[in-house]
Design an enzyme around this catalytic site. Structure first.
Site, PDB file in Angstrom:
ATOM      1  N   HIS A 194       7.141  -2.312   2.863  1.00  0.00           N
ATOM      2  CA  HIS A 194       5.797  -2.125   2.327  1.00  0.00           C
ATOM      3  C   HIS A 194       5.215  -0.809   2.854  1.00  0.00           C
ATOM      4  CE1 HIS A 194       4.887  -6.659   1.473  1.00  0.00           C
ATOM      5  NE2 HIS A 194       6.076  -6.273   1.019  1.00  0.00           N
TER       6      HIS A 194
ATOM      7  N   GLU B  40       2.443  -0.196   4.308  1.00  0.00           N
ATOM      8  CA  GLU B  40       1.878  -0.314   5.650  1.00  0.00           C
ATOM      9  C   GLU B  40       2.964  -0.273   6.727  1.00  0.00           C
ATOM     10  OE1 GLU B  40      -0.620  -3.158   2.995  1.00  0.00           O
ATOM     11  OE2 GLU B  40       1.436  -2.406   3.080  1.00  0.00           O
TER      12      GLU B  40
ATOM     13  N   CYS C  75      -0.640  -7.673   3.127  1.00  0.00           N
ATOM     14  CA  CYS C  75      -0.140  -9.046   3.086  1.00  0.00           C
ATOM     15  C   CYS C  75      -0.121  -9.597   4.518  1.00  0.00           C
ATOM     16  CB  CYS C  75       1.261  -9.077   2.469  1.00  0.00           C
ATOM     17  SG  CYS C  75       2.533  -8.344   3.531  1.00  0.00           S
TER      18      CYS C  75
ATOM     19  N   CYS D  34       2.235  -7.555   6.888  1.00  0.00           N
ATOM     20  CA  CYS D  34       1.659  -6.272   7.307  1.00  0.00           C
ATOM     21  C   CYS D  34       0.481  -6.479   8.246  1.00  0.00           C
ATOM     22  CB  CYS D  34       1.265  -5.456   6.081  1.00  0.00           C
ATOM     23  SG  CYS D  34       2.699  -4.959   5.107  1.00  0.00           S
TER      24      CYS D  34
END
Length: 147
Positions: A56, A58, A86, A89
């Site tokens: 992701h 992040e 999410c 993260c």
């Protein structure tokens, strides 16, 4: 004194990362981390390219910032991200002890708050900056995938 390096300036940089993800066929989430008005890390989703569910925006950016700083804690840093993190993260943000997170669009279904995740209690978080621009990019991406 007016400074060009405000939250809007940095969120626009995160949106540029989201556009890069969009152009690569990735879910358009972009992220940057700033320390002392300097971008020290930037990233976007790479889950398709890397075939890695943890890639992701992040996660990519937290790793890059930690490498830049030479340590795992991101105190005195701010993350600008185009979509609410999410739960995974948020967990990484929790452990990084980042000082501030600025989120564009909320994710009411898969965001960390909907999933019961937490961010470090000392981390300041705000929502809504350039949310419309981020939401439009996400909607455009998913609309193109439904054809």
């Amino acid at each position: 004194m007016l400074t060009p390096f405000d939250d809007t300036y940095f969120m626009k940089k995160a949106l540029q990362e989201a556009e890069t993800a969009f152009n690569r066929g990735e879910i358009p989430v972009g992220c940057i981390i700033v320390s002392q008005n300097t971008i020290i890390a930037k990233g976007h989703n790479l889950t398709e390219m890397l075939q890695d569910v943890t890639a992701h925006a992040e996660m990519q950016t937290i790793t890059a910032a930690a490498n830049y700083l030479g340590g795992k804690y991101l105190k005195d840093c701010t993350m600008y991200v185009t979509l609410e993190p999410c739960q995974m993260c948020a967990g990484a943000l929790y452990w990084s002890q980042i000082s501030k997170v600025v989120v564009a669009a909320e994710d009411t279904e898969r965001g960390y708050r909907a999933q019961g995740g937490k961010i470090h209690p000392k981390t300041k978080i705000s929502f809504g900056l350039l949310a419309e621009e981020s939401s439009r990019l996400l909607q455009s991406f998913f609309k193109s995938k439904r054809r």
